[in-house]
Scaffold this motif. Sequence first.
Motif, PDB file in Angstrom:
ATOM      1  N   ARG A  12       0.816  -1.219   0.000  1.00 27.92           N
ATOM      2  CA  ARG A  12       0.000   0.000   0.000  1.00 27.92           C
ATOM      3  C   ARG A  12       0.846   1.263   0.000  1.00 27.92           C
ATOM      4  O   ARG A  12       0.451   2.292  -0.553  1.00 27.92           O
ATOM      5  CB  ARG A  12      -0.932   0.007   1.224  1.00 27.92           C
ATOM      6  N   ARG A  13       1.996   1.220   0.640  1.00 24.63           N
ATOM      7  CA  ARG A  13       2.833   2.414   0.700  1.00 24.63           C
ATOM      8  C   ARG A  13       3.341   2.807  -0.686  1.00 24.63           C
ATOM      9  O   ARG A  13       3.330   3.985  -1.055  1.00 24.63           O
ATOM     10  CB  ARG A  13       4.015   2.170   1.658  1.00 24.63           C
ATOM     11  N   ILE A  14       3.780   1.814  -1.460  1.00 21.54           N
ATOM     12  CA  ILE A  14       4.261   2.086  -2.813  1.00 21.54           C
ATOM     13  C   ILE A  14       3.105   2.537  -3.706  1.00 21.54           C
ATOM     14  O   ILE A  14       3.252   3.457  -4.527  1.00 21.54           O
ATOM     15  CB  ILE A  14       4.940   0.832  -3.399  1.00 21.54           C
ATOM     16  N   CYS A  15       1.949   1.909  -3.552  1.00 20.14           N
ATOM     17  CA  CYS A  15       0.767   2.311  -4.327  1.00 20.14           C
ATOM     18  C   CYS A  15       0.400   3.759  -4.028  1.00 20.14           C
ATOM     19  O   CYS A  15       0.099   4.539  -4.937  1.00 20.14           O
ATOM     20  CB  CYS A  15      -0.391   1.378  -4.004  1.00 20.14           C
ATOM     21  N   ALA A  16       0.439   4.140  -2.744  1.00 23.58           N
ATOM     22  CA  ALA A  16       0.137   5.520  -2.362  1.00 23.58           C
ATOM     23  C   ALA A  16       1.154   6.481  -2.972  1.00 23.58           C
ATOM     24  O   ALA A  16       0.786   7.569  -3.449  1.00 23.58           O
ATOM     25  CB  ALA A  16       0.119   5.647  -0.840  1.00 23.58           C
ATOM     26  N   ALA A  17       2.439   6.098  -2.975  1.00 25.91           N
ATOM     27  CA  ALA A  17       3.482   6.954  -3.554  1.00 25.91           C
ATOM     28  C   ALA A  17       3.228   7.200  -5.037  1.00 25.91           C
ATOM     29  O   ALA A  17       3.421   8.312  -5.542  1.00 25.91           O
ATOM     30  CB  ALA A  17       4.857   6.326  -3.342  1.00 25.91           C
TER      31      ALA A  17
END
Length: 411
Positions: A12-17
Amino acid sequence: MFSKYLAVFNNRRICAAMLLGFASGLPLALTGSTLQAWLSDAGLDIKTIGWFTLVGQPYTWKFLWSPLVDRFPMPFLGRRRGWILITQIALAAVIAKMSGLDPQTHLATFALMALLIAFFSATQDVVIDAYRTEVLQPEERGAGAAVGVFGYRMAMLTSGAVALILADGILTWEQTYLVMAGIMGTMAIVTFFSPEPVLQTKPPLSLRSAIIDPLKEFFSRDGAWILLALVVAYKLGDAFAGSLSTKFLLDMGYSKSIIGQAYKVFGLVATLVGGFAGAILMLRWGLYKSLVIFGILQALTNLGYWLIAIHGSPDIGLLLFAISTENLAGGMGTTAAVALLMSLCNPNFTATQYALLSALTAFGRVYVGPASGYLVTAVGWSHFFMISAAIALPGLALLFVLRKTIHKLDQ
């Protein structure tokens, strides 16, 4: 083995970035090239359109109000996401307001809306940069930088090329900007569902500490001034080589359409491939080794333009080779450079320190143009590109001097 390196992209962190990178890039063309096209169609003269380029000033001066973002968090969605949500709602509202104006009859209000878009967009950039730095784990910074650049580029295509296509007989300019406002509004949903950073930091206790403490903390580090020199110098050779590249290619006899297609297709694809390749290689090599290898490649690929210069006549194959290799290495270097900036930020002052560091990275891009013009006049194009490759060497030397410091940042 390869799947191990790709796994870092699957959270999720990479998707948010990536999605917030899209949100960051979307408003840029709406106050730049796309806005100029609307003003031109509206019949405004070139002098007036030229004055409108000044609405982009907030992007240059955003570090001045970044301490406010660090000092005063919103009372909802955490220290960063609350600010991001506010700026996105404001952007959607102002773009929608702008879509209802006629630049011929409401020029002053139109200019004010464009300036507000740039202001809220620059503020959003400050907070998204801070959020990305805080939410990503150290081993994810390369991947986060790559997907952020990807999202940013896709957004610029949306508000640039796609907007121009929509406004060319499919929709009116007013309807096109309303569509862009709607897309900007949907980014608020992304922000709402984006994860909170694991490490929660407290904001500075006063505005004075929000301004002074980030600088005091940074310059208390060993080698702080050398780190700042590295931030400026790392992509300086790239900045020199690219500052007059369009003028150079026109002088070499390439047509404007060929140059545009080469940059938009081959250049864009190579930049994106370079960004993702750089992220994967950083997982294997670490920050220091990646900065060194990508820096060397950036210097060497500048010589592709030197080959065009000594060839002396248009060669499409040589053009595509030069643009592709330069953008491939540039994409790798950008990924590593963004990861370096994230590593240099103290979590307590992320917005302020990142805004200042990113302003320094823009130094070369903004100020080498006049020097490049004089240099080309003095030595000619072929020697100019040789010199641009040599200008990358001080940045590589600084990497060697700071190798222990950078290794510590990677831990």
